[in-house]
Design a protein around this motif. Structure first.
Motif, PDB file in Angstrom:
ATOM      1  N   PHE A 185     -23.674 -37.150  -5.619  1.00  0.00           N
ATOM      2  CA  PHE A 185     -24.071 -38.459  -5.127  1.00  0.00           C
ATOM      3  C   PHE A 185     -23.435 -38.727  -3.767  1.00  0.00           C
ATOM      4  O   PHE A 185     -22.217 -38.616  -3.610  1.00  0.00           O
ATOM      5  CB  PHE A 185     -23.662 -39.536  -6.133  1.00  0.00           C
ATOM      6  N   LEU A 186     -24.293 -39.000  -2.814  1.00  0.00           N
ATOM      7  CA  LEU A 186     -23.859 -39.295  -1.447  1.00  0.00           C
ATOM      8  C   LEU A 186     -23.110 -38.139  -0.797  1.00  0.00           C
ATOM      9  O   LEU A 186     -22.272 -38.337   0.071  1.00  0.00           O
ATOM     10  CB  LEU A 186     -22.967 -40.541  -1.407  1.00  0.00           C
ATOM     11  N   ASP A 187     -23.412 -36.922  -1.209  1.00  0.00           N
ATOM     12  CA  ASP A 187     -22.668 -35.816  -0.610  1.00  0.00           C
ATOM     13  C   ASP A 187     -23.160 -35.483   0.791  1.00  0.00           C
ATOM     14  O   ASP A 187     -22.496 -34.747   1.510  1.00  0.00           O
ATOM     15  CB  ASP A 187     -22.718 -34.565  -1.492  1.00  0.00           C
TER      16      ASP A 187
ATOM     17  N   PRO B 270     -29.274 -38.444   4.934  1.00  0.00           N
ATOM     18  CA  PRO B 270     -30.624 -37.866   4.970  1.00  0.00           C
ATOM     19  C   PRO B 270     -31.729 -38.908   5.110  1.00  0.00           C
ATOM     20  O   PRO B 270     -32.874 -38.539   5.314  1.00  0.00           O
ATOM     21  CB  PRO B 270     -30.725 -37.120   3.635  1.00  0.00           C
ATOM     22  N   TRP B 271     -31.383 -40.172   4.955  1.00  0.00           N
ATOM     23  CA  TRP B 271     -32.432 -41.190   5.061  1.00  0.00           C
ATOM     24  C   TRP B 271     -32.744 -41.554   6.502  1.00  0.00           C
ATOM     25  O   TRP B 271     -33.737 -42.182   6.773  1.00  0.00           O
ATOM     26  CB  TRP B 271     -31.988 -42.446   4.306  1.00  0.00           C
TER      27      TRP B 271
ATOM     28  N   GLN C 205     -30.470 -32.163   5.937  1.00  0.00           N
ATOM     29  CA  GLN C 205     -29.543 -31.713   4.918  1.00  0.00           C
ATOM     30  C   GLN C 205     -29.333 -30.217   5.077  1.00  0.00           C
ATOM     31  O   GLN C 205     -30.145 -29.513   5.621  1.00  0.00           O
ATOM     32  CB  GLN C 205     -30.120 -31.997   3.545  1.00  0.00           C
TER      33      GLN C 205
ATOM     34  N   ILE D 205     -22.787 -44.990   9.568  1.00  0.00           N
ATOM     35  CA  ILE D 205     -23.211 -44.238   8.395  1.00  0.00           C
ATOM     36  C   ILE D 205     -24.465 -43.449   8.725  1.00  0.00           C
ATOM     37  O   ILE D 205     -25.439 -43.999   9.230  1.00  0.00           O
ATOM     38  CB  ILE D 205     -23.484 -45.188   7.219  1.00  0.00           C
TER      39      ILE D 205
ATOM     40  N   LEU E 135     -23.638 -37.868   2.910  1.00  0.00           N
ATOM     41  CA  LEU E 135     -23.248 -39.015   3.727  1.00  0.00           C
ATOM     42  C   LEU E 135     -22.257 -38.579   4.792  1.00  0.00           C
ATOM     43  O   LEU E 135     -21.302 -37.866   4.519  1.00  0.00           O
ATOM     44  CB  LEU E 135     -22.613 -40.070   2.826  1.00  0.00           C
TER      45      LEU E 135
END
Lengths: 485, 546
Positions: free
Chosen positions: A118-120, A472-473, A19, A469, A122
């Motif tokens: 949220f999901l920024d 960060p995960w 990130q 996709i 992604l």
């Protein structure tokens, strides 16, 4: 080079899953949260300082907070202060922005979903490279070449099996081609070394080492992050003397102020840059009589002769190996093996890869072995097996080198293979003569060109559905660069 | 309103791990809040766990007979556990089924059958998955199947929430973020009286550097010990550690390392250490600067942690990073790679975040060493701060709110006041799930072109099995389990995990299955507890078979 200088390469290769620094940066700013924000025991001046900071509320910790606060100001005062704050309008609290943090107690519910954050992180299709039509068509020639060579092999087998073609002619032409290809490759190598010698000698002299160097000079300990204590020993005067047998090298390496290490004995092997602090010139004791180039040629010739004779000896065995199996099973088995060969072939390998996709090669050789048992004589078996080794073992190596060195020749080879394969196919299927071959060439050429164009166009069309996709995960890819000094 | 809750997961004690302790601690705290909680898991061979067991604090565990395939995951039979689960659910009058861990097959089966039986379901995800490799795609499809009809999902970090939302195509409003917690009293920094007795860690303790005295400030040249506690796997970033270690040893002559954990990368680590020059790895006194401890038990983690100043975590993926919180609770400065949910876990003054690059790890450690030597961080205050941030009681309260949300009932008194009235019904519409079979089938049908139809068939078969079971084993013939007799207040507190022995002296049964007695805990309490408890306490095996 300073040891930890982050080079531009490492910056650019930073993984996408990291990130951005910004939201959590440690820089002391007024927006920065402190651990005290987890519980409201802050002293007034501090609170004024960050009037807009998202102060978490934490009623979980009321009792415990009281203990903590005891050291500074009195418990009662803080409590009162907090009560007053809580009593204030809840509208103020609503303006406190939500933070994507776990340790801070926030007045938002647990299933709160912040529209902004949220999901920024992604990323969709971050490394998407749109394909170009002609590039794709050009790249598909590699696949066409391999498929064609498989077809040629099958056609040759059918010809031998139906006794329309003499096995000796097939293997003779193939061997001629192989030797010619090898000579060409050898010429490229020599030329490449001369070119590289000029560049490498001045730059990172430790760039490429042949396999013997790795064996000789570098213990595994050097992996551990140690720069060589001393520069390479000035033993290189020896090198130029050693190499001076090779006329093409002499002039160049003599000019290089004795900096160049012996170059890759076989350019097939680009070993990772391994420095050797105690650098011993590897050839001066062992192979002083021959240049590495010549030595390699001799090795190749030796192994070729070895293979030739062992194949000759094995042919009777191979002939009777699967004789008891019915022909139907052999056809089915070899078809499957050829399919495996085509589908597992490493089409992306560059010239440095020696034997990529061993499954593919093994499948093809096994197919030729089982096919060989259908042939009438030992000579047939020997010819077919040798032919298969040349087609499936050596020919791909040559094709990779050819594509690497000369694009027009690559294209010419492709066309030649298409002509050969479609012509052979025409003759085999029809059972007729040269006229059918011409028909086959015409049909095959059209079909191949259409196929190449259509599949490329189709692949480009399919790019619309690509949805990769990243976020960060994803497991981060570690950047392990070894800094040597 | 008190609920009857069934926690269901393949992963539970006696197997150690993060999910396991999460389930146990959450159940225990939920019981303290007045709920009835049972845990359903599969039977374990060694040490043998089968049948029904009671654990500390009235936690009841059902060990189902199941064939364990791989790493304590049961064989994925979709329907085979339904009869047994139905008996348990009816017998215990379960209202909410709470599954844990996305790789647990039993959990997914439990959620499916619970929905067929008309129970509310919650799922907690503990891990992160990618989207690119084939295994992940398969797992994500199954997760989508299982979660397309779940009432609410709990994730352990915001990153995990984003991940799970994408993987299972969930409504983000029906996904809550409730982190893990630590039992802060188990992770206390070195106490002054422990400094005198350095035998914290038995025989191995002699090999380790002695723990730093917290009362002595750190001088510029004093030895600094870095702790690494991680399994030595690729995805834990062991390669980074291996590459950074020699550089760190060379740059900072005062650094010591204690590396605890084992795994396939242990050999690489040892080889690297062997290949280094002697003067780099060994002190003049002959002591090694890098101590490899092998794997240690979770109980020993704290005793190792208090020997260091810094915790280095080079993990490449991490949903929450419990070890970071544990380390901070022990008063350690943390250097961690900025991956997954790690940046959310701890405040910036306790951590130095680095990129997963060797150079940056070295930079981060150097920065942290600088901060420590300059005394810019108050490590002595970390423990209290972490104690404020994470507590299992708080986690249980927030989980209870999730239960309130899906059942639509009013919150408990101490739970409702946490949020403003504007958040009262936040996410409510997204969470009410109809039980009608046709609605469920619609939800499953939307899972994919082929998968949707397959899932619908599975659900229909499940429903038919349910109808058959209702006939074969009628509901009214199943015994109802009597609730555990409501304990008197004083007794309940005593059994209930924590005994408040004065200010902050929270000690008694702290950890699952291990009755731990801190030196200063009142002795009477323990004796009485042992006398009063129906079973002898031995190791992990705490409980009777029911």
């Amino acid at each position: 080079m300073p040891p930890f200088e982050p080079s531009s390469a490492s910056q650019s290769s930073r993984t996408s899953s990291i990130q951005s620094e910004q939201p959590y940066s440690r820089a002391p700013s007024s927006r920065h949260l402190r651990p005290e924000d987890a519980f409201p025991n802050t002293s007034p001046p501090y609170q004024q300082q960050r009037s807009r900071s998202p102060l978490g509320r934490s009623d979980t910790v009321t009792a415990a907070t009281a203990h903590l606060v005891n050291n500074g100001n009195t418990t009662n005062a803080t409590r009162k202060h907090r009560d007053k704050r809580r009593g204030r309008s809840s509208s103020r609290r609503r303006h406190r922005p939500w933070k994507k943090l776990l340790w801070v107690k926030q007045s938002y519910p647990d299933n709160y979903t912040d529209e902004e954050t949220f999901l920024d992180h992604l990323q969709r299709n971050p490394r998407l490279q749109p394909y170009e039509f002609w590039t794709l068509v050009a790249d598909s020639t590699i696949i066409v070449q391999h498929v064609c060579s498989v077809i040629i092999f099958v056609c040759c087998f059918t010809g031998i099996f139906q006794e329309r073609v003499s096995p000796n002619a097939v293997v003779g032409w193939a061997t001629f081609g192989t030797v010619a290809g090898w000579v060409l490759r050898d010429y490229w190598h020599t030329r490449e070394e001369v070119e590289d010698g000029g560049v490498v000698g001045r730059g990172d002299g430790l760039g490429e080492l042949g396999e013997e160097d790795v064996d000789a000079g570098t213990p595994a300990s050097l992996d551990a992050g140690f720069p060589p204590k001393e520069p390479p020993l000035p033993a290189n005067g020896l090198h130029s003397r050693v190499h001076s047998r090779n006329p093409s090298l002499t002039s160049v390496s003599g000019l290089q102020q004795a900096q160049s290490p012996p170059l890759a004995a076989s350019a097939d092997l680009h070993s990772p840059p391994v420095p050797s602090p105690t650098f011993i010139p590897p050839y001066n004791s062992r192979k002083s009589s021959l240049s590495p180039r010549m030595a390699e040629r001799l090795t190749t010739a030796k192994s070729a002769i070895l293979i030739y004779f062992s194949l000759l000896g094995l042919s009777p065995i191979l002939k009777s190996l699967t004789k008891s199996t019915s022909s139907d099973s052999i056809w089915a088995l070899s078809s499957w093996l050829m399919c495996i060969n085509v589908f597992t072939f490493d089409y992306g390998a560059g010239p440095e890869a020696k034997f990529p996709a061993s499954l593919s090669t093994n499948a093809a050789l096994m197919a030729s072995t089982v096919l060989a048992s259908r042939l009438p004589s030992t000579t047939h078996v020997f010819s077919l097996t040798l032919f298969s080794i040349e087609v499936f073992g050596l020919f791909p190596v040559f094709r990779r080198h050819l594509k690497h060195h000369s694009w027009p020749l690559h294209l010419a080879l492709t066309i030649f293979l298409i002509v050969l394969a479609s012509g052979g196919l025409g003759m085999v299927i029809s059972g007729g003569g040269l006229g059918y071959a011409v028909l086959g060439v015409a049909l095959g050429g059209v079909v191949t060109l259409l196929g190449m164009g259509a599949t490329s166009w189709w692949l480009i069309g399919l790019q619309r559905y690509k949805n990769e996709i990243h976020g960060p995960w994803d497991p981060a890819r570690p950047v392990i660069r070894r800094h040597w000094d | 309103m008190p609920y009857n809750i069934a926690m269901i997961s393949d992963f539970f004690y006696p197997q150690p791990g993060g999910v396991e302790s999460h389930i146990y601690q959450l159940s225990s705290k939920l019981i303290d809040r007045g709920h009835r909680v049972i845990i359903i898991t599969h039977a374990y061979d060694s040490p043998s766990r089968a049948g029904v067991r009671y654990l500390t604090n009235r936690v009841k565990v059902y060990h189902l007979p199941h064939w364990v395939v791989y790493r304590s995951t049961t064989f994925p039979t979709v329907f085979s556990s339904f009869p047994l689960l139905r008996q348990i659910f009816i017998r215990e009058q379960i209202q909410i089924v709470h599954g844990h861990a996305s790789l647990s097959n039993l959990c997914h089966e439990g959620i499916l059958h619970a929905r067929t039986m008309g129970l509310r379901t919650v799922f907690t995800d503990h891990s992160l998955f990618g989207f690119s490799d084939a295994a992940s795609i398969m797992a994500n499809k199954l997760l989508k199947f299982s979660l397309s009809d779940v009432d609410h999902v709990v994730c352990v970090s915001h990153t995990c929430k984003e991940n799970t939302t994408l993987r299972a195509s969930l409504n983000p409003l029906s996904v809550s973020v409730i982190p893990n917690a630590v039992v802060a009293s188990n992770f206390r920094p070195l106490q002054p009286h422990e400094v005198k007795t350095p035998q914290l860690y038995g025989d191995k303790g002699l090999l380790l550097p002695s723990p730093p005295d917290p009362s002595q400030p750190l001088g510029p040249g004093d030895p600094i010990t870095i702790i690494v506690i991680s399994r030595l796997f690729y995805n834990k970033g062991t390669d980074l550690l291996i590459s950074a270690l020699p550089l760190l040893l060379r740059m900072h002559p005062n650094l010591r390392f204690i590396i605890a954990g084992s795994g396939p990368k242990a050999i690489d680590l040892e080889q690297t250490l062997d290949s280094l020059p002697q003067q780099l790895v060994y002190l003049p006194s002959g002591q090694s600067r890098v101590v490899l401890m092998g794997s240690i038990r979770h109980e020993e983690v704290r005793d190792v942690m208090v020997r260091g100043h810094l915790l280095l975590s080079t993990s490449l993926t991490e949903a929450f990073g419990t070890v970071l919180v544990e380390a901070a609770s022990c008063g350690l400065m943390v250097v961690a790679t900025r991956v997954g949910g790690v940046p959310e876990v701890l405040p910036g003054n306790m951590t130095v975040f680095v990129l997963p690059e060797v150079a940056d790890v070295v930079r981060g450690v150097t920065e942290a060493v600088g901060l420590l030597t300059a005394r810019a961080v108050r490590r002595d205050r970390f423990h209290d701060q972490v104690r404020m941030m994470y507590s299992w009681a708080d986690i249980a309260r927030r989980t209870e709110r999730v239960y309130d949300l899906i059942t639509g009932s009013a919150s408990a008194e101490d739970n409702s006041e946490y949020y403003n009235s504007e958040w009262e019904n936040y996410g409510q519409p997204g969470t009410t799930q109809s039980f009608a079979l046709i609605d469920r089938l619609k939800r499953y049908f939307g899972c994919g072109v082929w998968a949707g139809k397959l899932f619908v068939i599975v659900v229909v078969i499940d429903y038919l099995i349910y109808c058959f079971l209702e006939l074969a084993y009628p509901r009214h013939k199943i015994d109802l389990c009597k609730p555990w007799p409501a304990a008197r207040k004083d007794k309940g507190v005593e059994r209930g995990g924590e005994v408040e022995g004065g200010e902050g002296e929270v000690v008694a049964v702290e950890r699952y299955g291990t009755v731990r007695q801190k030196a200063h805990a009142p002795r009477e309490v323990r004796r009485e507890k042992n006398a009063g408890a129906p079973v002898v306490v031995t190791g992990l095996g705490l409980g009777t078979t029911g």
